[in-house]
Scaffold this active site. Structure first.
Site, mmCIF file in Angstrom:
data_model
loop_
_atom_site.group_PDB
_atom_site.id
_atom_site.type_symbol
_atom_site.label_atom_id
_atom_site.label_comp_id
_atom_site.label_asym_id
_atom_site.label_seq_id
_atom_site.Cartn_x
_atom_site.Cartn_y
_atom_site.Cartn_z
ATOM 1 N N THR A 190 73.651 113.920 -42.600
ATOM 2 C CA THR A 190 72.599 113.413 -43.851
ATOM 3 C C THR A 190 71.953 112.531 -43.192
ATOM 4 O OG1 THR A 190 73.874 114.245 -45.865
ATOM 5 C CG2 THR A 190 72.350 112.410 -46.118
ATOM 6 N N SER A 243 86.193 111.682 3.419
ATOM 7 C CA SER A 243 87.267 110.862 3.298
ATOM 8 C C SER A 243 86.934 109.401 3.972
ATOM 9 C CB SER A 243 88.505 111.183 4.218
ATOM 10 O OG SER A 243 89.574 110.233 4.183
ATOM 11 N N VAL A 295 85.779 116.812 5.724
ATOM 12 C CA VAL A 295 84.853 117.418 4.974
ATOM 13 C C VAL A 295 85.599 118.158 3.833
ATOM 14 C CG1 VAL A 295 83.013 118.639 4.522
ATOM 15 C CG2 VAL A 295 83.415 117.593 6.765
ATOM 16 N N ASN A 328 61.668 112.315 -48.804
ATOM 17 C CA ASN A 328 62.440 113.310 -49.712
ATOM 18 C C ASN A 328 61.486 114.323 -50.544
ATOM 19 O OD1 ASN A 328 64.005 110.440 -49.656
ATOM 20 N ND2 ASN A 328 65.569 111.972 -50.023
ATOM 21 N N HIS A 349 99.633 137.938 -6.047
ATOM 22 C CA HIS A 349 100.699 137.108 -6.045
ATOM 23 C C HIS A 349 100.675 135.989 -5.031
ATOM 24 C CE1 HIS A 349 102.645 139.672 -9.214
ATOM 25 N NE2 HIS A 349 102.176 140.703 -8.520
ATOM 26 N N SER A 405 67.986 120.323 -48.290
ATOM 27 C CA SER A 405 69.384 119.528 -48.308
ATOM 28 C C SER A 405 69.667 119.196 -46.898
ATOM 29 C CB SER A 405 70.465 119.914 -49.211
ATOM 30 O OG SER A 405 71.617 119.434 -48.988
ATOM 31 N N SER A 406 70.450 118.263 -46.714
ATOM 32 C CA SER A 406 71.045 117.864 -45.425
ATOM 33 C C SER A 406 72.279 119.080 -45.173
ATOM 34 C CB SER A 406 71.631 116.717 -45.359
ATOM 35 O OG SER A 406 70.801 115.568 -45.489
#
Length: 466
Positions: A101, A318, A325, A131, A188, A139-140
């Protein structure tokens, strides 16, 4: 600072003289500073609200609900909202009333004051009333979910889809370029029968295309708008044709097929369509996590890892190890994915919290969805530009791994049977010999037979030229 006095049903409020907002926005500013350092209501919502208020003014003008002078001024002010010219006048945060609202009134007040100014009236005069005029027939409870859905759809089209489609195109191009490179397949995390690098990269493109299609399918639910439902879904105080006209004008404004929801009671009480979209975004994010991890492993090294592909070296990795890298783009992408996973949980929980005729978790739902869309779009575009487009094969390492791959023995199953092929594999691994050498020593095949049967490219593409 200079102030003017604005009034609402609770009394007078001092508002900065150069701001277009009014009393209700000022009250919200004073009462809800929660997360103001970061959680400002997304401008995507404000833009969508601008489109909505413009469409509403057009509808009310057509229906004879507004004087033409007032409607035209509202339309002009709303267009300034859409264009971003009034962004500084929308200061509210996400953490407010659950119906949105306060943001709806922020938009109403800004447009009303700007429209009054356009008509030569002073700010705060309410010549154009927030309004009675800007919010007429609304309406909101029906405008905020409408703005939510419009904003989310536009964000998908503007931020996410172009980025993901660009990455898909990059992977498809790489897949074609790498189609003749045979490498070790892995299941896997263990060596498996060969594939081509093109097949592997092509699978990434296909996975992204599939999950993007899921998002686009879920998006269709967001075309169903709550507008016209007003407070509880009955349409009280709105012209019977108002919602239909607003949806039509929004479709015209955006070029997207927005329409009035079939049941506006449900459109106010629940936002399952947004929950569905977030679930699809989570699926897309999961695909990106999988692909990113594949690339990180394949590029690992340079000597102690798999090292079958090269990726761009964008910056030193690093502060203590010279020359190191790191795969920074592949690290940033999963962090975005983790964020999206969390946002999905927030939206899913918030979506379950509707009570009776209204869900009052709307602002946090759309904020999480928009953040996810924008983060994914940014991360994918960065990943594409700074990493994916620069992927190249490490042919020497690929060939080294392929030549040592004991799973090439799978090709021998039909010729000598599974058990003898397994015996060859065990001997090769135990004695650190090539598969061919182990097969010859066991006497199961001649060299000519082995070379005719064990052809890596034929194993990767067994049905070509069959």
């Amino acid at each position: 600072m200079e102030y003017r006095v604005e009034r609402d049903t609770m009394g007078e409020v001092k508002v900065p003289a150069d701001r277009y907002w009014g009393a209700q926005t000022q009250r919200s500013l004073e009462h809800f500073r929660i997360g103001a350092w970061r959680f400002r209501m997304p401008l995507e919502i404000i833009r969508a609200y601008g489109m909505l208020k413009k469409a509403a003014a057009r509808a009310n003008l057509e229906l004879g609900e507004l004087p033409e002078e007032i409607a035209r001024a509202i339309i002009q002010a709303a267009e300034e909202v859409i264009a971003g010219k009034l962004d500084d006048h929308f200061p509210l945060v996400v953490f407010q009333t659950g119906s949105g609202t306060q943001t709806n009134m922020n938009v109403n007040e800004v447009i009303a004051n700007r429209a009054s100014e356009i008509l030569g009236k002073p700010l705060g005069s309410k010549y154009v009333h927030p309004n009675d005029h800007v919010n007429r027939g609304q309406s909101s409870n029906d405008t905020f979910p409408t703005a939510m859905y419009v904003a989310t759809v536009l964000a998908l089209h503007q931020h996410l889809y172009p980025a993901v489609e660009g990455l898909i195109a990059t992977f498809e191009e790489k897949a074609r370029a790498f189609d003749g490179i045979v490498k070790v397949g892995r299941t896997h995390l263990m060596d498996a029968v060969p594939i081509t690098l093109g097949q592997e990269v092509g699978s990434w493109a296909a996975q992204l295309r599939n999950t993007l299609a899921m998002v686009k399918e879920a998006e269709k639910g967001l075309y169903n708008l709550a507008i016209g439902g007003t407070a509880v879904g009955t349409g009280l105080n709105a012209h019977p044709r108002f919602g239909e006209l607003v949806a039509r004008y929004l479709a015209e404004e955006t070029g997207l097929p927005f329409r009035v929801a079939e049941n506006r009671f449900a459109a106010l009480a629940a936002h399952d369509e947004l929950v569905h979209v977030m679930g699809a975004l989570r699926t897309l994010a999961g695909a990106l996590m999988k692909i990113g991890n594949d690339i990180r492993w394949l590029a690992s090294g340079p000597y102690g890892g798999i090292g079958e592909i090269f990726i761009p070296a964008n910056e030193p990795g690093s502060s203590i190890m010279p020359g190191k890298v790191n795969p920074t783009q592949v690290e940033a992408l999963p962090w975005v994915v983790v964020r999206v996973f969390g946002n999905d949980q927030a939206v899913a929980f918030a979506g379950s919290q509707g009570n009776f005729q209204l869900n009052v978790y709307k602002p946090v739902m759309v904020d999480a969805a928009l953040e996810s869309i924008k983060l994914l779009g940014d991360a994918v575009a960065s990943f594409d530009q700074h990493l994916a487009q620069g992927i190249e094969p490490n042919l020497e390492r690929i060939e080294e791994h392929l030549n040592k791959n004991p799973m090439l023995a799978t090709a021998l199953n039909k010729a000598i049977g599974y058990d003898k092929a397994a015996e060859i594999v065990k001997k090769a691994i135990k004695e650190k010999k090539s598969l061919k050498q182990a097969a010859l020593e066991l006497g199961y095949l001649t060299e000519e037979e082995f070379d005719r049967i064990v052809v890596p490219m034929r194993l990767a593409k067994p049905h070509e030229n069959a």
